[in-house]
Design an enzyme around this catalytic site. Structure first.
Site, PDB file in Angstrom:
ATOM      1  N   SER A  97      24.764  55.872  -1.478  1.00 49.14           N
ATOM      2  CA  SER A  97      25.738  55.705  -0.420  1.00 49.14           C
ATOM      3  C   SER A  97      26.103  54.231  -0.233  1.00 49.14           C
ATOM      4  O   SER A  97      26.570  53.585  -1.168  1.00 49.14           O
ATOM      5  CB  SER A  97      25.178  56.357   0.857  1.00 49.14           C
ATOM      6  OG  SER A  97      26.155  56.501   1.834  1.00 49.14           O
ATOM      7  N   HIS A 122      29.454  58.812  -2.707  1.00 48.57           N
ATOM      8  CA  HIS A 122      30.058  59.939  -1.993  1.00 48.57           C
ATOM      9  C   HIS A 122      30.960  59.399  -0.894  1.00 48.57           C
ATOM     10  O   HIS A 122      31.029  58.196  -0.662  1.00 48.57           O
ATOM     11  CB  HIS A 122      29.001  60.901  -1.433  1.00 48.57           C
ATOM     12  CG  HIS A 122      28.066  60.290  -0.419  1.00 48.57           C
ATOM     13  ND1 HIS A 122      27.008  60.977   0.116  1.00 48.57           N
ATOM     14  CD2 HIS A 122      28.026  59.069   0.168  1.00 48.57           C
ATOM     15  CE1 HIS A 122      26.361  60.215   0.976  1.00 48.57           C
ATOM     16  NE2 HIS A 122      26.967  59.056   1.026  1.00 48.57           N
TER      17      HIS A 122
END
EC number: 3.4.21.92
Length: 195
Positions: A97, A122
């Protein structure tokens, strides 16, 4: 958390350091755990200190993190870009992330991963509660963050924006080799031993 102590012999005798202070002497910063404001302030202070000490030498940022708060991560990234020292980023374990954004934001040519590292990209995660207008404001902010993070990935990897948009639609786990092929890192480090 138990922090190991290192004893160092000097001309004046012995000196004890916590392991992170000793690593800092060698221009190594450890970013481990969730990225939040407290961690960001600590990492930023270390980056600024090392840059003020000698801005001609590289700083090594070792990353093992599940990610965290976007604004905290972007503050670290902005500082990495602001200082004169090159920042070498090294993924150890997991760079997920927001941590993957920091990994790929290292100085070009100096972004690395160890062979068994995993990188996760993501779209931003978020949630909101309250009145409908407050939820709409939060949703709009997440969309702005997504656009900003995708632009960073585009600039650091060279991948087309539409590919990044598709690739970050869901959790996208990459091995060290896949992260290299994607352009998130430049090399995979196998060992430091000199031939």
């Amino acid at each position: 958390m138990l922090v190991p102590t290192v004893i160092e012999q000097t001309a004046r005798g012995e000196r004890a350091y916590d392991i992170y202070s000793r690593l800092l002497k060698d221009r190594i910063i450890m970013l481990s755990g969730e990225i939040n404001d407290q961690m960001a302030n600590s990492i930023i202070a270390q980056l600024l200190f090392l840059d003020a000490q000698d801005n001609t030498k590289d700083i090594s940022l070792y990353i093992n993190s599940p990610g965290g708060v976007i604004t905290s991560g972007l503050a670290i990234m902005d500082t990495m870009n602001f200082i004169k020292s090159d920042v070498s980023t090294i993924a150890i374990g997991m760079a997920a992330s927001m941590a993957s954004i920091l990994l790929t934001s290292g100085t070009k040519g100096k972004r690395f991963a160890l062979p068994n590292s995993t990188v996760l990209i993501h779209q931003p995660l978020g949630g909101a509660q309250g009145q409908q207008t407050d939820i709409q404001i939060a949703a709009n902010e997440i969309l702005k963050s997504r656009k900003k993070l995708n632009q960073i990935l585009h600039e650091t990897t060279g991948q087309p924006l539409d590919k990044i948009l598709k690739d970050t639609e869901r959790d996208n786990y990459l091995s060290a080799e896949e992260a290299k092929d994607y352009g998130l890192i430049d090399e995979i480090l196998v060992n430091q031993k000199k031939d």
